[in-house]
Write an enzyme that holds these catalytic residues in place. Structure first.
Site, PDB file in Angstrom:
ATOM      1  N   SER A 142      79.600 -14.980 -34.272  1.00  0.00           N
ATOM      2  CA  SER A 142      78.262 -14.776 -33.702  1.00  0.00           C
ATOM      3  C   SER A 142      77.773 -16.097 -33.121  1.00  0.00           C
ATOM      4  O   SER A 142      78.251 -17.172 -33.498  1.00  0.00           O
ATOM      5  CB  SER A 142      77.308 -14.340 -34.815  1.00  0.00           C
ATOM      6  OG  SER A 142      75.972 -14.345 -34.360  1.00  0.00           O
ATOM      7  N   TYR A 155      72.980 -14.648 -43.207  1.00  0.00           N
ATOM      8  CA  TYR A 155      73.777 -14.258 -42.038  1.00  0.00           C
ATOM      9  C   TYR A 155      74.345 -15.503 -41.354  1.00  0.00           C
ATOM     10  O   TYR A 155      75.536 -15.553 -41.021  1.00  0.00           O
ATOM     11  CB  TYR A 155      72.913 -13.455 -41.065  1.00  0.00           C
ATOM     12  CG  TYR A 155      73.683 -12.880 -39.898  1.00  0.00           C
ATOM     13  CD1 TYR A 155      74.458 -11.731 -40.044  1.00  0.00           C
ATOM     14  CD2 TYR A 155      73.647 -13.488 -38.639  1.00  0.00           C
ATOM     15  CE1 TYR A 155      75.163 -11.200 -38.970  1.00  0.00           C
ATOM     16  CE2 TYR A 155      74.352 -12.960 -37.567  1.00  0.00           C
ATOM     17  CZ  TYR A 155      75.106 -11.812 -37.731  1.00  0.00           C
ATOM     18  OH  TYR A 155      75.816 -11.297 -36.668  1.00  0.00           O
TER      19      TYR A 155
HETATM   20  N1  LIG Z   1      74.726  -6.972 -31.885  1.00  0.00           N
HETATM   21  C1  LIG Z   1      74.594  -8.277 -31.786  1.00  0.00           C
HETATM   22  O1  LIG Z   1      73.633  -8.774 -31.138  1.00  0.00           O
HETATM   23  C2  LIG Z   1      75.613  -9.193 -32.432  1.00  0.00           C
HETATM   24  C3  LIG Z   1      75.542 -10.561 -32.117  1.00  0.00           C
HETATM   25  C4  LIG Z   1      76.475 -11.425 -32.697  1.00  0.00           C
HETATM   26  C5  LIG Z   1      77.449 -10.917 -33.555  1.00  0.00           C
HETATM   27  N2  LIG Z   1      77.485  -9.592 -33.859  1.00  0.00           N
HETATM   28  C6  LIG Z   1      78.527  -9.141 -34.780  1.00  0.00           C
HETATM   29  O2  LIG Z   1      79.244  -8.079 -34.170  1.00  0.00           O
HETATM   30  C7  LIG Z   1      79.864  -7.295 -35.203  1.00  0.00           C
HETATM   31  C8  LIG Z   1      79.606  -5.836 -34.901  1.00  0.00           C
HETATM   32  O3  LIG Z   1      78.224  -5.569 -35.058  1.00  0.00           O
HETATM   33  P1  LIG Z   1      77.382  -4.620 -34.089  1.00  0.00           P
HETATM   34  O4  LIG Z   1      76.301  -5.438 -33.519  1.00  0.00           O
HETATM   35  O5  LIG Z   1      78.297  -3.876 -33.207  1.00  0.00           O
HETATM   36  O6  LIG Z   1      76.664  -3.683 -35.158  1.00  0.00           O
HETATM   37  P2  LIG Z   1      76.990  -2.207 -35.677  1.00  0.00           P
HETATM   38  O7  LIG Z   1      76.153  -2.001 -36.888  1.00  0.00           O
HETATM   39  O8  LIG Z   1      76.847  -1.245 -34.547  1.00  0.00           O
HETATM   40  O9  LIG Z   1      78.522  -2.287 -36.083  1.00  0.00           O
HETATM   41  C9  LIG Z   1      78.955  -2.741 -37.347  1.00  0.00           C
HETATM   42  C10 LIG Z   1      79.808  -1.661 -37.976  1.00  0.00           C
HETATM   43  O10 LIG Z   1      80.328  -2.171 -39.220  1.00  0.00           O
HETATM   44  C11 LIG Z   1      80.309  -1.114 -40.150  1.00  0.00           C
HETATM   45  N3  LIG Z   1      80.318  -1.612 -41.525  1.00  0.00           N
HETATM   46  C12 LIG Z   1      79.329  -2.287 -42.157  1.00  0.00           C
HETATM   47  N4  LIG Z   1      79.694  -2.531 -43.432  1.00  0.00           N
HETATM   48  C13 LIG Z   1      80.938  -2.019 -43.596  1.00  0.00           C
HETATM   49  C14 LIG Z   1      81.841  -1.953 -44.691  1.00  0.00           C
HETATM   50  N5  LIG Z   1      81.534  -2.478 -45.904  1.00  0.00           N
HETATM   51  N6  LIG Z   1      83.039  -1.353 -44.518  1.00  0.00           N
HETATM   52  C15 LIG Z   1      83.360  -0.805 -43.305  1.00  0.00           C
HETATM   53  N7  LIG Z   1      82.542  -0.820 -42.237  1.00  0.00           N
HETATM   54  C16 LIG Z   1      81.341  -1.429 -42.382  1.00  0.00           C
HETATM   55  C17 LIG Z   1      79.023  -0.344 -39.824  1.00  0.00           C
HETATM   56  O11 LIG Z   1      79.016   0.956 -40.365  1.00  0.00           O
HETATM   57  C18 LIG Z   1      79.002  -0.390 -38.299  1.00  0.00           C
HETATM   58  O12 LIG Z   1      79.632   0.745 -37.734  1.00  0.00           O
HETATM   59  C19 LIG Z   1      79.276  -7.787 -36.522  1.00  0.00           C
HETATM   60  O13 LIG Z   1      80.199  -8.635 -37.163  1.00  0.00           O
HETATM   61  C20 LIG Z   1      78.041  -8.547 -36.086  1.00  0.00           C
HETATM   62  O14 LIG Z   1      77.683  -9.538 -37.020  1.00  0.00           O
HETATM   63  C21 LIG Z   1      76.583  -8.721 -33.303  1.00  0.00           C
END
Ligand SMILES: NC(=O)c1ccc[n+]([C@@H]2O[C@H](COP(=O)([O-])OP(=O)(O)OC[C@H]3O[C@@H](n4cnc5c(N)ncnc54)[C@H](O)[C@@H]3O)[C@@H](O)[C@H]2O)c1
Length: 265
Positions: A142, A155
């Site tokens: 991130s 986080y």
């Molecule tokens: N959206 C943003 O702005 C952003 C920015 C930087 C980093 N990220 C990172 O991107 C990655 C994806 O996140 P996203 O934004 O697509 O959110 P999201 O919530 O849509 O996707 C995350 C997925 O992980 C799954 N998950 C959570 N805990 C779990 C577990 N214990 N076992 C199995 N699955 C699990 C959730 O059910 C979800 O489907 C994450 O690592 C997040 O930290 C997101």
């Protein structure tokens, strides 16, 4: 011909958001993917993408869940080329002073369990298969992995730890397995918060985000597919290991007077 023709992948956090978009892109590039998520939503991907995807409902913060995901790929296709550790949860940017001290150990365990322990377990479970295939690991970091204010203490510390994992694993697994990461800035998703702090889902994009980004657009989740595809490709990323690719819409070079030099011109 796709860039990832014949490659097999285990990808966690595939039920929504960035993970789901990357599964779609990988399938379009010719890969076959075990799509892992704690929610049943992951089943929708096989309905959409057919035999290119096998859904696995599992908690990736457990050893059992990761072993089952890797075994599913090996049973179906006999090899594993790429492990993508992407599942994540948030602390909804909760500052330390707003977390009761007696709730901190449980919140830490829960958030680090998904954001840090899970990719470690996943790589451990996939290790023999990745060494055999001379494969690759990709972890989702991130903007919060190298800066403050992309989350709260839990986080931000967890995403800094992901960068450490990428570097250490890249060293430990060279020359057999490449290990890299992607550090997104923002994407329009709803991350789950910690139940230890009674948190629900939180919008990843806050009011004013678009205007604050040097590139002045909140990217769709599809925008990250190309970077994950590059890192999975033996041909195109064969010289890359131990690297985080920053995909942050310019957040790291944001200006004070104007987010970008030509904004408002
Ligand atoms: N959206 C943003 O702005 C952003 C920015 C930087 C980093 N990220 C990172 O991107 C990655 C994806 O996140 P996203 O934004 O697509 O959110 P999201 O919530 O849509 O996707 C995350 C997925 O992980 C799954 N998950 C959570 N805990 C779990 C577990 N214990 N076992 C199995 N699955 C699990 C959730 O059910 C979800 O489907 C994450 O690592 C997040 O930290 C997101």
């Amino acid at each position: 011909m796709g860039v990832l023709d014949g490659q097999t992948v285990v990808l966690t956090g595939a039920g929504s958001g960035i993970g789901r978009a990357v599964v779609r892109r990988y399938a379009a590039e010719g890969a076959r993917v075990v799509a892992v998520d704690i929610t049943e939503r992951v089943g929708e991907l096989s309905a959409e993408l057919g035999e290119a995807v096998i859904p696995v409902v599992a908690d990736v913060a457990t050893w059992e869940g990761n072993v089952r995901a890797v075994r599913t790929a090996l049973d179906a296709w006999g090899r594993l080329d790429v492990f993508v550790g992407n599942a994540g949860i948030t602390d909804s940017a909760r500052p330390l002073e707003d977390i009761p001290g007696d709730a901190l150990p449980a919140a830490f365990g829960e958030l680090f369990g998904v954001n840090v322990l899970a990719p470690m377990l996943g790589v451990r479970a996939a290790l023999d298969a990745l060494i055999a295939s001379h494969g690759a690991v990709i972890l989702t970091g991130s903007f919060a992995g190298s800066s403050a204010a992309g989350g709260g203490v839990l986080y931000t510390a967890s995403k800094h730890a992901v960068e450490g994992l990428v570097r250490q694993l890249a060293y430990e697994l060279a020359p057999d397995v490449r290990v890299n990461g992607v550090a997104p800035g923002v994407a329009p998703t709803r991350l789950r918060g910690t139940s230890a702090l009674g948190q629900g889902m939180a919008d990843s994009v806050l009011d004013g985000t678009k205007e604050a980004l040097p590139l002045q657009e909140v990217p769709d989740t599809d925008a990250y597919g190309g970077v994950f595809t590059l890192l999975a490709s033996r041909t195109d990323a064969g010289v890359m290991t131990g690297t985080m690719i920053t995909a942050d819409s310019g957040l790291a070079i944001r200006g004070i007077a104007r987010p970008g030099g030509r904004v408002g011109r």
